[in-house]
Write a protein that holds these residues in place. Structure first.
Motif, PDB file in Angstrom:
ATOM      1  N   LEU A  77       0.719  -1.291  -0.149  1.00 21.72           N
ATOM      2  CA  LEU A  77       0.065  -0.063   0.389  1.00 21.72           C
ATOM      3  C   LEU A  77       1.034   1.061   0.411  1.00 21.72           C
ATOM      4  O   LEU A  77       0.592   1.917  -0.518  1.00 21.72           O
ATOM      5  CB  LEU A  77      -0.901  -0.033   1.274  1.00 21.72           C
ATOM      6  N   VAL A  78       1.877   1.341   0.852  1.00 23.99           N
ATOM      7  CA  VAL A  78       2.456   2.292   1.536  1.00 23.99           C
ATOM      8  C   VAL A  78       3.389   2.840  -0.636  1.00 23.99           C
ATOM      9  O   VAL A  78       3.909   4.002  -0.558  1.00 23.99           O
ATOM     10  CB  VAL A  78       3.863   2.248   1.901  1.00 23.99           C
ATOM     11  N   ILE A  79       3.829   1.639  -0.846  1.00 24.55           N
ATOM     12  CA  ILE A  79       5.040   1.978  -1.977  1.00 24.55           C
ATOM     13  C   ILE A  79       3.487   2.520  -3.286  1.00 24.55           C
ATOM     14  O   ILE A  79       4.101   2.742  -4.085  1.00 24.55           O
ATOM     15  CB  ILE A  79       5.350   0.727  -2.295  1.00 24.55           C
ATOM     16  N   THR A  80       2.350   1.627  -3.163  1.00 32.82           N
ATOM     17  CA  THR A  80       1.967   2.154  -4.400  1.00 32.82           C
ATOM     18  C   THR A  80       1.150   3.636  -4.212  1.00 32.82           C
ATOM     19  O   THR A  80       0.930   4.325  -5.531  1.00 32.82           O
ATOM     20  CB  THR A  80       0.614   1.431  -4.471  1.00 32.82           C
ATOM     21  N   LYS A  81       0.873   3.761  -3.581  1.00 31.83           N
ATOM     22  CA  LYS A  81       0.574   5.223  -2.809  1.00 31.83           C
ATOM     23  C   LYS A  81       1.587   6.064  -3.244  1.00 31.83           C
ATOM     24  O   LYS A  81       1.146   7.053  -3.952  1.00 31.83           O
ATOM     25  CB  LYS A  81       0.663   5.299  -1.703  1.00 31.83           C
ATOM     26  N   GLY A 238      -6.966   5.781  -4.749  1.00 30.85           N
ATOM     27  CA  GLY A 238      -7.437   4.557  -4.279  1.00 30.85           C
ATOM     28  C   GLY A 238      -7.582   3.165  -5.792  1.00 30.85           C
ATOM     29  O   GLY A 238      -7.746   2.138  -5.687  1.00 30.85           O
ATOM     30  N   VAL A 239      -7.975   3.387  -7.444  1.00 33.24           N
ATOM     31  CA  VAL A 239      -8.680   3.101  -8.343  1.00 33.24           C
ATOM     32  C   VAL A 239      -7.133   1.729  -8.335  1.00 33.24           C
ATOM     33  O   VAL A 239      -6.541   0.405  -7.765  1.00 33.24           O
ATOM     34  CB  VAL A 239      -8.478   2.925  -9.366  1.00 33.24           C
ATOM     35  N   PRO A 240      -5.990   2.351  -8.166  1.00 38.44           N
ATOM     36  CA  PRO A 240      -4.135   1.095  -8.521  1.00 38.44           C
ATOM     37  C   PRO A 240      -3.809   0.400  -7.137  1.00 38.44           C
ATOM     38  O   PRO A 240      -4.134  -0.496  -6.867  1.00 38.44           O
ATOM     39  CB  PRO A 240      -3.354   2.458  -8.685  1.00 38.44           C
ATOM     40  N   LEU A 241      -4.984   1.139  -5.786  1.00 40.17           N
ATOM     41  CA  LEU A 241      -4.529   0.434  -4.454  1.00 40.17           C
ATOM     42  C   LEU A 241      -5.271  -0.369  -4.545  1.00 40.17           C
ATOM     43  O   LEU A 241      -4.931  -1.693  -4.174  1.00 40.17           O
ATOM     44  CB  LEU A 241      -4.866   1.743  -3.314  1.00 40.17           C
ATOM     45  N   VAL A 243      -6.770  -2.333  -7.066  1.00 38.28           N
ATOM     46  CA  VAL A 243      -5.771  -3.685  -7.984  1.00 38.28           C
ATOM     47  C   VAL A 243      -4.738  -4.257  -6.872  1.00 38.28           C
ATOM     48  O   VAL A 243      -4.718  -4.840  -7.169  1.00 38.28           O
ATOM     49  CB  VAL A 243      -5.458  -3.178  -9.715  1.00 38.28           C
ATOM     50  N   VAL A 244      -2.989  -3.652  -6.703  1.00 40.08           N
ATOM     51  CA  VAL A 244      -2.446  -4.264  -6.074  1.00 40.08           C
ATOM     52  C   VAL A 244      -3.211  -4.533  -4.706  1.00 40.08           C
ATOM     53  O   VAL A 244      -2.342  -5.786  -4.629  1.00 40.08           O
ATOM     54  CB  VAL A 244      -0.970  -3.213  -5.645  1.00 40.08           C
ATOM     55  N   GLY A 251      -5.823  -9.567  -0.541  1.00 41.53           N
ATOM     56  CA  GLY A 251      -6.483  -8.996   0.345  1.00 41.53           C
ATOM     57  C   GLY A 251      -8.326  -9.069  -1.133  1.00 41.53           C
ATOM     58  O   GLY A 251      -7.741  -9.873  -2.822  1.00 41.53           O
ATOM     59  N   ASN A 252      -8.671  -8.468  -0.727  1.00 41.49           N
ATOM     60  CA  ASN A 252     -10.940  -8.435  -2.004  1.00 41.49           C
ATOM     61  C   ASN A 252     -10.492  -6.594  -2.337  1.00 41.49           C
ATOM     62  O   ASN A 252     -11.554  -6.501  -3.008  1.00 41.49           O
ATOM     63  CB  ASN A 252     -11.297  -8.771  -1.146  1.00 41.49           C
ATOM     64  N   GLY A 253      -9.223  -6.247  -2.328  1.00 35.27           N
ATOM     65  CA  GLY A 253      -9.757  -4.511  -2.445  1.00 35.27           C
ATOM     66  C   GLY A 253      -9.803  -3.901  -1.643  1.00 35.27           C
ATOM     67  O   GLY A 253      -9.809  -2.301  -1.529  1.00 35.27           O
ATOM     68  N   THR A 254     -10.443  -3.729  -0.397  1.00 32.07           N
ATOM     69  CA  THR A 254     -11.417  -3.043   0.818  1.00 32.07           C
ATOM     70  C   THR A 254      -9.954  -2.657   1.408  1.00 32.07           C
ATOM     71  O   THR A 254     -10.206  -1.451   1.841  1.00 32.07           O
ATOM     72  CB  THR A 254     -11.821  -4.634   1.202  1.00 32.07           C
ATOM     73  N   ALA A 255      -9.097  -2.581   1.353  1.00 29.39           N
ATOM     74  CA  ALA A 255      -7.678  -2.333   2.605  1.00 29.39           C
ATOM     75  C   ALA A 255      -6.791  -0.844   0.983  1.00 29.39           C
ATOM     76  O   ALA A 255      -6.932   0.257   1.704  1.00 29.39           O
ATOM     77  CB  ALA A 255      -6.498  -3.110   2.531  1.00 29.39           C
ATOM     78  N   GLY A 256      -7.315  -1.399  -0.213  1.00 28.98           N
ATOM     79  CA  GLY A 256      -6.715  -0.574  -1.048  1.00 28.98           C
ATOM     80  C   GLY A 256      -7.577   0.933  -1.200  1.00 28.98           C
ATOM     81  O   GLY A 256      -7.134   1.659  -0.696  1.00 28.98           O
ATOM     82  N   LEU A 257      -9.092   0.727  -1.205  1.00 36.02           N
ATOM     83  CA  LEU A 257      -9.685   1.697  -1.241  1.00 36.02           C
ATOM     84  C   LEU A 257      -9.440   2.730   0.194  1.00 36.02           C
ATOM     85  O   LEU A 257      -9.751   3.555   0.376  1.00 36.02           O
ATOM     86  CB  LEU A 257     -11.148   1.031  -1.386  1.00 36.02           C
TER      87      LEU A 257
END
Length: 330
Positions: A77-81, A238-241, A243-244, A251-257
């Motif tokens: 999450l940190v790297i993607t952000k 949000g969208v890239p988070l 996906v990764v 995960g299922n994307g919840t953490a990314g959002l």
């Protein structure tokens, strides 16, 4: 009186309410600090020293003795952000003048504001949302989000995209308190706990000091641009988070959002960077107001959108792991 409880009802209130009070003081009594002098003036003008202490304490809260699951999730999450914020900054340099937008619908918008709003996740908001809609491991993934706190990532992004050039000594001076706190916190658990307790209480103090550099007329002008910037943060990051999180984080994307927010601490970054790069100083008030608005907008939208996503896509079970107790408040 339940003042603290009332402030907590405002998203990011511990930062935003004192900031608004400081802006009121600056707008209606701009000479108050000089008039009273001494400690009162120190509170009004002490943004940099207060932030230096806060940044040191924030570094001390990071405990690297976390499990592989937690490190994988938080690292992803940190790297993607950071990468998304870098790309957004690079694109913004193509369209936004060096001195920021002076007129029109997006008045006050600058590359500085975009970078500061995009590159820091509200770790406290993330942890709270994931405790409700994710697993314990996912909730604990905020352990590395403190690395985003302060000006370090913003400086790296602005420097690598050619927006600013930071002297080595200034860069070292900006990150040294954080690194010292990090080392001490990992050498001694008791020191980590001691300094960690200071992170939350310091937020309203630097929030007020930041507000004392903002005119309410600037906040009024930043209303619509700030709202649009907040929406852009949720969509662009949000969208890239999502996906990764699904492809790499397991995960299922919840953490990314849940990580697609602007941290309250990000409000301080324009002022810190403005101290190091004089040409950014004229943009600091507008950038601070924009980032504060984005923080409020994302703090409202992200929990709502995360709840909707979690109901639509049930969470996948993650392997069990224990997470060292740590509290991070942005």
């Amino acid at each position: 009186m339940k003042i603290k409880r009332l402030i907590d009802r405002v998203p990011g209130g511990l930062m935003l309410v004192p900031l608004l009070l400081g802006a009121c003081a600056h707008t209606f009594a701009p000479g108050a600090g000089t008039y009273f002098g001494s400690f009162t003036n120190g509170l009004i003008t002490g943004t940099v020293p207060i932030l230096a202490v806060w940044f040191f304490c924030m570094g001390a809260t990071i405990d690297l003795r976390a499990t592989g699951v937690v490190l994988r999730k938080s690292g992803t999450l940190v790297i993607t952000k950071a990468v998304v914020a870098w790309l957004a900054t690079l694109v913004a340099t193509w369209f936004i003048p060096d001195e920021g937008i002076k007129t029109g619908l997006f008045v006050g918008l600058s590359v500085l504001a975009i970078t500061a709003s995009m590159d820091m996740t509200n770790g406290g908001l993330y942890a709270a949302v994931m405790q409700q809609y994710g697993s314990n491991e996912e909730a604990g993934a905020f352990v590395l989000m403190s690395i985003e706190s302060g000006p370090l990532v913003s400086m790296l992004i602005l420097g690598s995209t050619g927006v600013a050039v930071f002297e080595g000594r200034l860069f070292a001076g900006a990150v040294l308190p954080f690194l010292i706190g990090f080392v001490l916190g990992n050498l001694d658990k008791e020191l980590r706990e001691l300094f960690g307790r200071c992170v939350h209480p310091l937020i309203p103090f630097f929030g007020f000091a930041l507000g004392c550099g903002i005119d309410l007329h600037v906040i009024a002008k930043s209303g619509l641009p700030g709202l649009l910037l907040g929406l852009a943060v949720v969509v662009v990051t949000g969208v890239p988070l999502i996906v990764v999180d699904r492809l790499i984080g397991g995960g299922n994307g919840t953490a990314g959002l849940a990580a697609s927010s602007t941290a309250g601490a990000a409000v301080a970054n324009p002022a810190i960077i403005g101290e190091m790069i004089p040409r950014f100083k004229p943009m600091v008030p507008a950038a601070t107001a924009l980032v504060a608005t984005a923080c409020l907008v994302t703090a409202i939208l992200v929990p709502i959108l995360t709840a909707m996503w979690a109901r639509r896509f049930p969470n996948r079970p993650l392997e069990k792991a224990s997470v060292a107790p740590l509290e991070v408040h942005h």
